[in-house]
Design an enzyme around this catalytic site. Structure first.
Site, mmCIF file in Angstrom:
data_model
loop_
_atom_site.group_PDB
_atom_site.id
_atom_site.type_symbol
_atom_site.label_atom_id
_atom_site.label_comp_id
_atom_site.label_asym_id
_atom_site.label_seq_id
_atom_site.Cartn_x
_atom_site.Cartn_y
_atom_site.Cartn_z
ATOM 1 N N ASP A 192 0.819 -1.229 0.000
ATOM 2 C CA ASP A 192 0.000 0.000 0.000
ATOM 3 C C ASP A 192 0.845 1.267 0.000
ATOM 4 O O ASP A 192 0.478 2.260 -0.639
ATOM 5 C CB ASP A 192 -0.890 0.049 1.255
ATOM 6 C CG ASP A 192 -2.003 -0.976 1.197
ATOM 7 O OD1 ASP A 192 -2.248 -1.527 0.108
ATOM 8 O OD2 ASP A 192 -2.616 -1.227 2.249
HETATM 9 P P1 NAP Z 1 0.855 -4.039 3.105
HETATM 10 O O1 NAP Z 1 0.190 -3.069 2.204
HETATM 11 O O2 NAP Z 1 0.038 -4.712 4.135
HETATM 12 O O3 NAP Z 1 1.545 -5.141 2.170
HETATM 13 C C1 NAP Z 1 2.377 -6.106 2.703
HETATM 14 C C2 NAP Z 1 2.834 -7.021 1.571
HETATM 15 O O4 NAP Z 1 3.824 -7.847 2.121
HETATM 16 C C3 NAP Z 1 1.732 -7.916 1.039
HETATM 17 O O5 NAP Z 1 1.309 -7.498 -0.243
HETATM 18 C C4 NAP Z 1 2.340 -9.324 1.049
HETATM 19 O O6 NAP Z 1 2.252 -9.884 -0.266
HETATM 20 C C5 NAP Z 1 3.790 -9.093 1.459
HETATM 21 N N1 NAP Z 1 4.271 -10.103 2.419
HETATM 22 C C6 NAP Z 1 3.628 -10.608 3.497
HETATM 23 N N2 NAP Z 1 4.388 -11.505 4.123
HETATM 24 C C7 NAP Z 1 5.562 -11.563 3.445
HETATM 25 C C8 NAP Z 1 6.768 -12.281 3.620
HETATM 26 N N3 NAP Z 1 6.933 -13.183 4.614
HETATM 27 N N4 NAP Z 1 7.767 -12.081 2.745
HETATM 28 C C9 NAP Z 1 7.626 -11.202 1.710
HETATM 29 N N5 NAP Z 1 6.505 -10.490 1.509
HETATM 30 C C10 NAP Z 1 5.493 -10.663 2.359
HETATM 31 O O7 NAP Z 1 2.091 -3.380 3.853
HETATM 32 P P2 NAP Z 1 2.633 -1.885 3.862
HETATM 33 O O8 NAP Z 1 2.987 -1.460 2.477
HETATM 34 O O9 NAP Z 1 3.658 -1.869 4.927
HETATM 35 O O10 NAP Z 1 1.389 -1.002 4.283
HETATM 36 C C11 NAP Z 1 0.876 -1.020 5.584
HETATM 37 C C12 NAP Z 1 -0.638 -1.083 5.528
HETATM 38 O O11 NAP Z 1 -1.120 -1.456 6.824
HETATM 39 C C13 NAP Z 1 -1.258 0.255 5.169
HETATM 40 O O12 NAP Z 1 -2.431 0.066 4.428
HETATM 41 C C14 NAP Z 1 -1.585 0.808 6.561
HETATM 42 O O13 NAP Z 1 -2.608 1.759 6.545
HETATM 43 C C15 NAP Z 1 -2.019 -0.441 7.282
HETATM 44 N N6 NAP Z 1 -1.912 -0.367 8.748
HETATM 45 C C16 NAP Z 1 -0.851 0.282 9.291
HETATM 46 C C17 NAP Z 1 -0.750 0.401 10.657
HETATM 47 C C18 NAP Z 1 0.393 1.204 11.237
HETATM 48 O O14 NAP Z 1 0.218 1.792 12.297
HETATM 49 N N7 NAP Z 1 1.552 1.194 10.602
HETATM 50 C C19 NAP Z 1 -1.725 -0.204 11.499
HETATM 51 C C20 NAP Z 1 -2.780 -0.915 10.898
HETATM 52 C C21 NAP Z 1 -2.860 -0.975 9.510
HETATM 53 P P3 NAP Z 1 2.354 -11.484 -0.443
HETATM 54 O O15 NAP Z 1 1.234 -12.063 0.350
HETATM 55 O O16 NAP Z 1 2.199 -11.685 -1.921
HETATM 56 O O17 NAP Z 1 3.687 -11.906 0.061
#
Ligand code: NAP
Length: 457
Positions: free
Chosen positions: A382
Site C-alpha cells: 500500500d
Molecule cells: P501491506 O500493504 O500490508 O503489504 C504487505 C505485503 O507484504 C503484502 O502485499 C504481502 O504480499 C507481502 N508479504 C507478506 N508476508 C511476506 C513475507 N513473509 N515475505 C515477503 N513479503 C510478504 O504493507 P505496507 O505497504 O507496509 O502497508 C501497511 C498497511 O497497513 C497500510 O495500508 C496501513 O494503513 C495499514 N496499517 C498500518 C498500521 C500502522 O500503524 N503502521 C496499522 C494498521 C494498519 P504477499 O502475500 O504476496 O507476500
C-alpha cells in the site's frame, strides 16, 4: 510527614517518570530506556496505591496484580512482533474496560449524590465502555478473527442516534442519582463502540487504534478525578494527550481527516481483479536482482509489513553492509504507516542495528527516488501504490505514498500476488521498470546476499 503528603509526592515522581518515559520513547535510540522509566512509574504508582487510605481488601488487590502481571508478562514474552498491534488494541481495551468498571462501581453506589462526581463517572464510563468494545473489535480485525467489515444501511445515522441515546441515558443516570438505568446505559455505550469501529477497516485502522488509545486515556483521567487519585489523572492525561497527538499525526500522514475515518471509512474490502491495471508481472531471479544492485550507484530500500512477517531485517542489514562495501549508496525510506503499528519499521531496523542516519521519513526522501538506480520494495505494498495519487475510486486515494515508481528500476520482494492491507491491487508491480522477486522476504534476501558475495569477490 503525613501519609497524604507522601502519597502526593510519590505521585509527582510517578508523573515525572511517565513524562521521561514518553520522551525516551520518542526516538528508537532511547525507546528501551523510555519503557523502563515508564514501567518504573507504573510500579511506583501501584505500590503507593496500596498505602492510600480507604484501600479495602489488600488480598484481592494482590491476587488481581499477580493474575494481571503474570498474563501480561507471559503475553509480552510470547507475542510476535507482527502481532504487537493486536496486543496494543487488547491492552488498550483493558484500560478502557477498567475505567468503565470503576465508573460502574461508583455509579452503583447509591449513596453518591454529588452530581459533579456522578457526571464525571458517567462521562468516563461512556468513553471507557466505547473504547473497550471498540478495541475488542479492532483486536478481532487485526488478529484476522473478523475478516469482513460490516456496514449497515444508514450506518452514520445509526451511530449518531446511538450516541444521542447513550448520552440521554447517561444524563438519566446522573440526574436520577440512582443506579436505575445503569444496565441500559452501559449496554448502549458498549454497542456504540462496536458500531463505530466495525465498519472501519483497511488503511484507516492505525488512526482508529490511536483514537481508541486517546479515548482510554480520557476515560482513565475522568475516573481519576472521581476517585481523587492523582496517579490516574496524570496517567490518563498523558495517555489521552499522547493518543490525541498520535491520532492527529496518523490522520495527517494518511491524508484522512478524522471525520472521514469515522463517517466515510475505508472498508478494506478486496477489489476484484485489479481493475484499471495495465502491463504484466515480470518475474526476475535473485541473480538478476543482485547484479542490478551491485552495479547501482544509489539504492533506496522500502520496507513494509512483509519484512516484519519474514523477519528479514537482519539480512537486509547484512545486504546493506555488502552493498556499501562495494561503493553503493544505500538509504531506507520509511512510510509513516508502513507495517502494522506506528514506528514498526524503525523498531525492526533499529533491532538490526541499521544506522539511524540511513533511515529517512517520507517527506525527507521522496524527492530522491527520481535520482535512484534501484528501489527495493521489500514486503511493502500500500505504501508504494502509485494509484492512490490519481485513482479517486481507490480506497486509499489521497494517502501520500513513497515514490518508488520514480526510480530507474524497481525490485519488489513478496511471496506472490497477495494484496496489501487495504485490499487494493498495485500498479507499481505491473510497471515496465519493475521486476518481481518472489519468495519469503528473509529467504530471498539470503539468496541476494549469496549472489552479491559472488559478484563482489
Ligand atoms: P501491506 O500493504 O500490508 O503489504 C504487505 C505485503 O507484504 C503484502 O502485499 C504481502 O504480499 C507481502 N508479504 C507478506 N508476508 C511476506 C513475507 N513473509 N515475505 C515477503 N513479503 C510478504 O504493507 P505496507 O505497504 O507496509 O502497508 C501497511 C498497511 O497497513 C497500510 O495500508 C496501513 O494503513 C495499514 N496499517 C498500518 C498500521 C500502522 O500503524 N503502521 C496499522 C494498521 C494498519 P504477499 O502475500 O504476496 O507476500
Amino acid at each position: 510527614m503525613t501519609t497524604e503528603v507522601i502519597i502526593s509526592s510519590s505521585y509527582f515522581v510517578v508523573a515525572l517518570l511517565f513524562i521521561l518515559g514518553l520522551k525516551g520513547m520518542s526516538s528508537p535510540v532511547t525507546a528501551r530506556r523510555g519503557i523502563v522509566w515508564a514501567g518504573a512509574g507504573m510500579v511506583l504508582a501501584t505500590l503507593v496505591t496500596f498505602a492510600s487510605p480507604g484501600m479495602g481488601n489488600h488480598a484481592l488487590m494482590i491476587i488481581a496484580l499477580v493474575l494481571g502481571g503474570s498474563i501480561s508478562w507471559w503475553s509480552g514474552k510470547v507475542v510476535r512482533m507482527t502481532d504487537m498491534p493486536q496486543m496494543v488494541a487488547l491492552f488498550n481495551g483493558m484500560g478502557g474496560g477498567s475505567a468503565a468498571a470503576i465508573a460502574a462501581i461508583e455509579l452503583a453506589r447509591v449513596e453518591i449524590h454529588n452530581t459533579e462526581v456522578t457526571a464525571l463517572a458517567a462521562l468516563g464510563a461512556l468513553i471507557g465502555s466505547a473504547a473497550f468494545s471498540g478495541s475488542c473489535i479492532a483486536f478481532a480485525k487485526l488478529q484476522g478473527l473478523l475478516k469482513k467489515t460490516f456496514r449497515l444501511p444508514g450506518q452514520n445515522a445509526v451511530n449518531v442516534t446511538l450516541a444521542v441515546l447513550t448520552v440521554i441515558s447517561a444524563i438519566h443516570v446522573v440526574v436520577s442519582g440512582t443506579a436505575a438505568g445503569l444496565a441500559v446505559f452501559f449496554s448502549l455505550a458498549l454497542l456504540l463502540g462496536v458500531t463505530i469501529t466495525i465498519p472501519i477497516g483497511g488503511a484507516d485502522m492505525p488512526v482508529v487504534i490511536s483514537l481508541l488509545n486517546a479515548l482510554t486515556g480520557l476515560a482513565v483521567g475522568f475516573e481519576g478525578l472521581v476517585l481523587n487519585n492523582q496517579a490516574m489523572m496524570i496517567a490518563g492525561i498523558v495517555v489521552g494527550a499522547a493518543g490525541s497527538l498520535l491520532t492527529h499525526l496518523m490522520a495527517k500522514a494518511m491524508n484522512r481527516p478524522l471525520f472521514k475515518v469515522l463517517f466515510k471509512p475505508i472498508t478494506g474490502e478486496v477489489r476484484p481483479g485489479g481493475a484499471g491495471i495495465n502491463g504484466t508481472l515480470k518475474e526476475i531471479s535473485a541473480l538478476d536482482a543482485a547484479a542490478m544492485l551491485r552495479y547501482a550507484q544509489k539504492v533506496i530500500i522500502v520496507p513494509g509489513y512483509g519484512m516484519a512477517v519474514g523477519q528479514a531485517q537482519h539480512k537486509i542489514r547484512e545486504m546493506t553492509d555488502l552493498l556499501e562495501e562495494a561503493g553503493v549508496d544505500v538509504k531506507f525510506a520509511i512510510h509513516p504507516v508502513a507495517g502494522r503499528m506506528p514506528g514498526h519499521m524503525n523498531v525492526l531496523l533499529a533491532e538490526a542495528n541499521v544506522p539511524y542516519e540511513k533511515i529517512f521519513d517520507l517527506e525527507e526522501i521522496n524527492g530522491e527516488f527520481s535520482q535512484t538506480d534501484v528501489a527495493v520494495v521489500i514486503g511493502a505494498n500500500d505504501v508504494v501504490n502509485p494509484a492512490v495519487r490519481t485513482d479517486s475510486s481507490s480506497p486509499i486515494y489521497g494517502m501520500p505514498v513513497l515514490n518508488a515508481d520514480h526510480a530507474r528500476n524497481v525490485i519488489v520482494i513478496k511471496r506472490g500476488k497477495g494484496a496489501g492491507y487495504s485490499g487494493t491491487e498495485n500498479q507499481l508491480f505491473y510497471a515496465e521498470n519493475t521486476g518481481m522477486l518472489y519468495g519469503n522476504a528473509q529467504t530471498v534476501v539470503s539468496e541476494l546476499i549469496k549472489d552479491l558475495k559472488e559478484l563482489i569477490s
